[in-house]
Design a protein around this motif. Structure first.
Motif, PDB file in Angstrom:
ATOM      1  N   ASP A 147       0.819  -1.212   0.000  1.00 13.82           N
ATOM      2  CA  ASP A 147       0.000   0.000   0.000  1.00 13.82           C
ATOM      3  C   ASP A 147       0.851   1.259   0.000  1.00 13.82           C
ATOM      4  O   ASP A 147       0.483   2.262  -0.634  1.00 13.82           O
ATOM      5  CB  ASP A 147      -0.927   0.006   1.227  1.00 13.82           C
ATOM      6  N   ASN A 148       1.980   1.239   0.715  1.00 15.37           N
ATOM      7  CA  ASN A 148       2.794   2.444   0.844  1.00 15.37           C
ATOM      8  C   ASN A 148       3.777   2.632  -0.305  1.00 15.37           C
ATOM      9  O   ASN A 148       3.993   3.767  -0.766  1.00 15.37           O
ATOM     10  CB  ASN A 148       3.563   2.412   2.166  1.00 15.37           C
ATOM     11  N   PHE A 149       4.404   1.534  -0.766  1.00 11.95           N
ATOM     12  CA  PHE A 149       5.477   1.640  -1.756  1.00 11.95           C
ATOM     13  C   PHE A 149       5.185   0.893  -3.049  1.00 11.95           C
ATOM     14  O   PHE A 149       6.024   0.881  -3.943  1.00 11.95           O
ATOM     15  CB  PHE A 149       6.799   1.115  -1.171  1.00 11.95           C
ATOM     16  N   GLY A 150       4.037   0.241  -3.163  1.00 13.12           N
ATOM     17  CA  GLY A 150       3.713  -0.490  -4.379  1.00 13.12           C
ATOM     18  C   GLY A 150       4.292  -1.879  -4.444  1.00 13.12           C
ATOM     19  O   GLY A 150       4.177  -2.551  -5.471  1.00 13.12           O
ATOM     20  N   GLY A 151       4.943  -2.352  -3.378  1.00 10.43           N
ATOM     21  CA  GLY A 151       5.524  -3.685  -3.360  1.00 10.43           C
ATOM     22  C   GLY A 151       6.686  -3.748  -2.392  1.00 10.43           C
ATOM     23  O   GLY A 151       7.049  -2.765  -1.736  1.00 10.43           O
ATOM     24  N   ILE A 152       7.287  -4.926  -2.312  1.00  9.43           N
ATOM     25  CA  ILE A 152       8.425  -5.125  -1.417  1.00  9.43           C
ATOM     26  C   ILE A 152       9.716  -4.727  -2.123  1.00  9.43           C
ATOM     27  O   ILE A 152       9.749  -4.533  -3.334  1.00  9.43           O
ATOM     28  CB  ILE A 152       8.490  -6.592  -0.944  1.00  9.43           C
ATOM     29  N   GLU A 153      10.779  -4.614  -1.335  1.00  9.52           N
ATOM     30  CA  GLU A 153      12.126  -4.316  -1.849  1.00  9.52           C
ATOM     31  C   GLU A 153      12.137  -3.049  -2.701  1.00  9.52           C
ATOM     32  O   GLU A 153      12.761  -2.993  -3.771  1.00  9.52           O
ATOM     33  CB  GLU A 153      12.661  -5.506  -2.665  1.00  9.52           C
ATOM     34  N   ASN A 154      11.450  -2.007  -2.257  1.00  9.11           N
ATOM     35  CA  ASN A 154      11.369  -0.783  -3.060  1.00  9.11           C
ATOM     36  C   ASN A 154      12.725  -0.088  -3.185  1.00  9.11           C
ATOM     37  O   ASN A 154      13.034   0.513  -4.219  1.00  9.11           O
ATOM     38  CB  ASN A 154      10.345   0.169  -2.453  1.00  9.11           C
ATOM     39  N   VAL A 155      13.580  -0.177  -2.149  1.00 10.27           N
ATOM     40  CA  VAL A 155      14.901   0.457  -2.217  1.00 10.27           C
ATOM     41  C   VAL A 155      15.786  -0.267  -3.225  1.00 10.27           C
ATOM     42  O   VAL A 155      16.465   0.357  -4.061  1.00 10.27           O
ATOM     43  CB  VAL A 155      15.551   0.467  -0.820  1.00 10.27           C
ATOM     44  N   ARG A 156      15.782  -1.587  -3.188  1.00  9.84           N
ATOM     45  CA  ARG A 156      16.587  -2.354  -4.145  1.00  9.84           C
ATOM     46  C   ARG A 156      16.062  -2.168  -5.572  1.00  9.84           C
ATOM     47  O   ARG A 156      16.835  -2.172  -6.537  1.00  9.84           O
ATOM     48  CB  ARG A 156      16.571  -3.837  -3.758  1.00  9.84           C
TER      49      ARG A 156
END
Length: 735
Positions: free
Chosen positions: A20-29
């Motif tokens: 919900d916040n970043f559109g998915g996991i591992e947003n930094v990578r």
């Protein structure tokens, strides 16, 4: 396939909040890989353009720096061109960039995210092979020349990015599978409670009475030998076993999600993209337009060098190995979980009762040897080349999506309205479908009931709307309009100021003509007193003589004018009094509207929440049920790993308290915890409103922290549960 998720009940851990916040996991990578891939595209285009210029000009003074600042020799470009051409990677890089740009919007569907990622995964399948297959490929190509440093760097970027895309897709696929297991587990729990109620009922006085009647009836009807209590007990045991197996699979799926490799820290992103302020300046449209190509090339080389340096760090190389192991484990869990559903729902390839090669019965044989779907899943889990296309990913998604549709063992009741309606819908009488009979019944209802009373129904509906509009106009529109006009000073007055002044001036002039005043406001009172004395004298001398010879008529007209002026003066005073208190009166008149609005909306929200729950209950009763779920969660955490206490107490070492503190949930306990939290969040979502959304969101975030990446110990979960219980207690204070 729906693109939207509804409610909070399926967002159970911190990873769900990342969607919900970043559109998915591992947003930094993801951002780091995107920056490296964009730089790689720029570097490849630079190499191709420089090679083309070199071939056209036959200039041997080619100079430049490599990715790490080392000067390139004249023959390096030719080596790159002969090394299968760097242009072959351009399409793969563009595909990886497109896949990394995919994101799941707030409340977005995970299934749609997997569906969008299927095509990129099919194109990048050659980078997804496990390490053991890569080693065999390298042995087969050992006789070939070693690739250049440019190609090695691009291959490293593509391998890292492809594994990241696969990890994000498998994570979304596992969360979809977890949601389906939650649906089935909740359904089995309701069926389990149903049969438990029947077992308890059969042991009461009613059950004993029915048992006595059955024994007497058996003397006449011997075929009535089925004991309904024993049958209920068997059904209860069967559905309990199925429910516990579903909880275990639910816990296994969640444990795989929590064991996902650690995400990259946000600070590592700055080593690739640089300072945020510098990026804002360099990324502005004017600087992008004004700077020349040389500065862009230098920036691309620097950014790609930083990306390669970041990926070559030990923690990121460890992340690659952990990701490969996790992806393999995730595929195995998806395969094994779906095999359980397939074996109980689908039709096997072979319908014979022969024994397999190991001597086991067909029911005990491996499901992958009996079902085509299981064989396909087995190949997909083992990274078979035939199952690396987009169709295979979509097939797995379809199997996961429909995993909750088939009925499980023991999932039946004595009487279900839905089963009866489905049979009616499928029933054909004399070849006529049930839909035609339904249309005929609807037509008969219209002709015999609706049509004869059409006008009465229309008048009744119009009367309802008229009454509602009257309440709205009298209680809401009129008070609010009057208050607005009062605040803007646009309300008309009862007395016109000009009319009052005109009548007073006329009275002064009449007194002046009589000779008792000078026509001003200051002498009006004395003039009126003198006119009154003159009127008394005229009346005392004779009324008729006064009418004929005196000033009686003139004095009477002055008195009438005085009454008119005094009446207007009194009305002006009343108007001022009403005008000064008009706002207070209108505010008092709006109190019923405020009460209707306040309690009406609360009643409407409560009614809507009860409709969503399909049960009519008060907020206090729902709050009590939610408190009961939290108590069960606490009980589940306290009783988890109870065997550990016995084993640790036998050792009685210094590490015994540490072992108890670091104990984690097992799969079945994890599944039970997830089901309880799902039920709690389901009620919380239904009651928001009337419960405040801000407090509900705060509780939801605290619940998600119970399931953090890496699995929190039960002792910490119990401490966090106390915070959730305190927030839950404050819910009733807000209504």
């Amino acid at each position: 396939r729906s693109k939207v998720r509804k409610g909070r009940s399926f967002d159970l851990d911190r990873g769900d909040r990342s969607y919900d916040n970043f559109g998915g996991i591992e947003n930094v990578r993801v951002r780091a890989c995107q920056e490296g891939l964009r730089s790689a595209l720029s570097v490849i285009s630079e190499i191709e353009s420089s090679s083309l210029d070199d071939s056209n000009s036959n200039n041997s003074d080619i100079k430049g720096s490599s990715l790490f600042g080392v000067k390139r020799k004249p023959g390096d470009v030719d080596n790159v061109l002969h090394d299968e051409s760097m242009a072959d990677y351009t399409k793969d890089i563009e595909t990886a960039l497109g896949a990394l740009q995919l994101s799941c919007p707030p409340r977005g569907s995970r299934e749609f995210f997997v569906e969008q990622s299927a095509d990129p995964l099919s194109s990048l399948g050659k980078y997804l092979a496990p390490s053991n297959k890569d080693k065999n490929t390298e042995q087969n190509k050992s006789t070939q020349s070693a690739p250049s440093i440019h190609k090695q760097n691009v291959q490293l970027l593509m391998h890292h990015s492809s594994k990241l895309i696969e990890l994000r897709t498998l994570d979304a696929l596992l969360r979809t599978l977890r949601d389906r297991h939650l649906i089935v587990a909740a359904r089995l729990r309701r069926t389990r409670d149903y049969w438990k109620w029947h077992v308890n009922l059969s042991g009461g006085w009613l059950g004993r009475f029915v048992q006595a009647l059955r024994q007497r009836a058996m003397t006449v009807f011997p075929w009535m030998g089925d004991d309904f209590r024993d049958r209920n007990q068997r059904e209860y045991e069967l559905v309990t076993a199925t429910w516990e197996r579903e909880l275990e699979w639910l816990g296994k799926v969640e444990r795989v999600l929590l064991e996902r490799p650690k995400e990259m820290e946000a600070g590592d992103l700055l080593t690739v993209v640089g300072d945020s302020k510098l990026k804002q300046i360099e990324g502005s449209w004017w600087n992008g337009y004004a700077k020349n190509g040389e500065e862009s090339d230098v920036s691309s080389k620097t950014s790609m060098a930083a990306s390669i340096k970041l990926l070559l760090q030990s923690k990121n190389r460890l992340w690659i190995r952990q990701t490969e192991e996790w992806s393999q484990k995730a595929r195995e869990v998806i395969k094994d979980s779906l095999d359980e559903t397939i074996s109980s729902s689908f039709t096997s390839i072979k319908e014979s009762d022969e024994l397999d090669e190991s001597g086991k019965d067909k029911d005990e044989a491996d499901a992958s040897n009996l079902y085509a779907e299981s064989r396909f899943l087995n190949k997909w889990a083992n990274y078979d080349d035939k199952t690396s296309n987009a169709y295979s990913w979509l097939s797995v998604l379809s199997l996961v999506d429909y995993a909750a549709s088939p009925k499980r063992a023991g999932e039946r009741r004595q009487f279900q309205l839905s089963t009866l309606t489905n049979r009616v819908k499928r029933y054909d009488f004399l070849g006529i479908p049930s839909s035609a009979l339904l249309l005929a019944a609807a037509n008969s209802l219209h002709d015999n009931i609706v049509a004869p009373h059409k006008q009465e129904i229309v008048d009744f509906v119009k009367g309802i709307f008229t009454a509602l509009w009257g309440i709205l106009e009298f209680r809401f529109y009129t008070p609010m309009k009057d208050i607005t006009l009062d605040l803007l000073n646009r309300r008309p007055r009862m007395v016109d100021a000009f009319a009052l002044l005109n009548e007073q001036t006329s009275l002064d002039n009449m007194l002046k003509d009589l000779g008792v005043g000078d026509g001003t406001r200051q002498t009006r009172a004395a003039a009126l007193a003198a006119a009154s004395r003159m009127y008394e004298q005229e009346v005392s001398g004779g009324a008729i003589r006064g009418f004929l010879r005196g000033n009686t008529v003139q004095l009477m007209l002055i008195q009438i004018q005085q009454l008119k002026a005094d009446l207007l003066q009194a009305m002006d005073t009343i108007d001022s009094l009403v005008d000064s208190n008009r706002l207070n009166v209108q505010l008092l008149a709006s109190i019923p509207a405020v009460l209707i609005l306040f309690y009406g909306t609360r009643t409407l929200f409560l009614f809507w929440s009860n409709i969503r729950m399909k049960d009519f209950r008060l907020p206090h009763d729902v709050h009590a049920d939610m408190s009961d779920y939290l108590k069960k969660v606490e009980e589940c955490l306290v009783l988890s790993n109870y065997q550990l206490d016995a084993s640790v107490s036998m050792e009685e070492g210094a590490e015994a308290p540490i072992a108890r503190a670091e104990a984690c949930l097992r799969p079945k306990e994890m599944g039970q915890l997830l089901l309880l939290l799902h039920s709690y969040l389901n009620l919380l979502d239904y009651m928001s409103p009337p419960f405040p959304s801000k407090q509900c969101d705060s509780i939801h975030q605290s619940v998600q922290k119970l399931l953090m990446q890496g699995q929190m110990s039960t002792s910490r979960q119990l401490e966090l549960l106390k915070v959730i219980q305190s927030k839950h207690t404050n819910l009733l204070k807000s209504i």
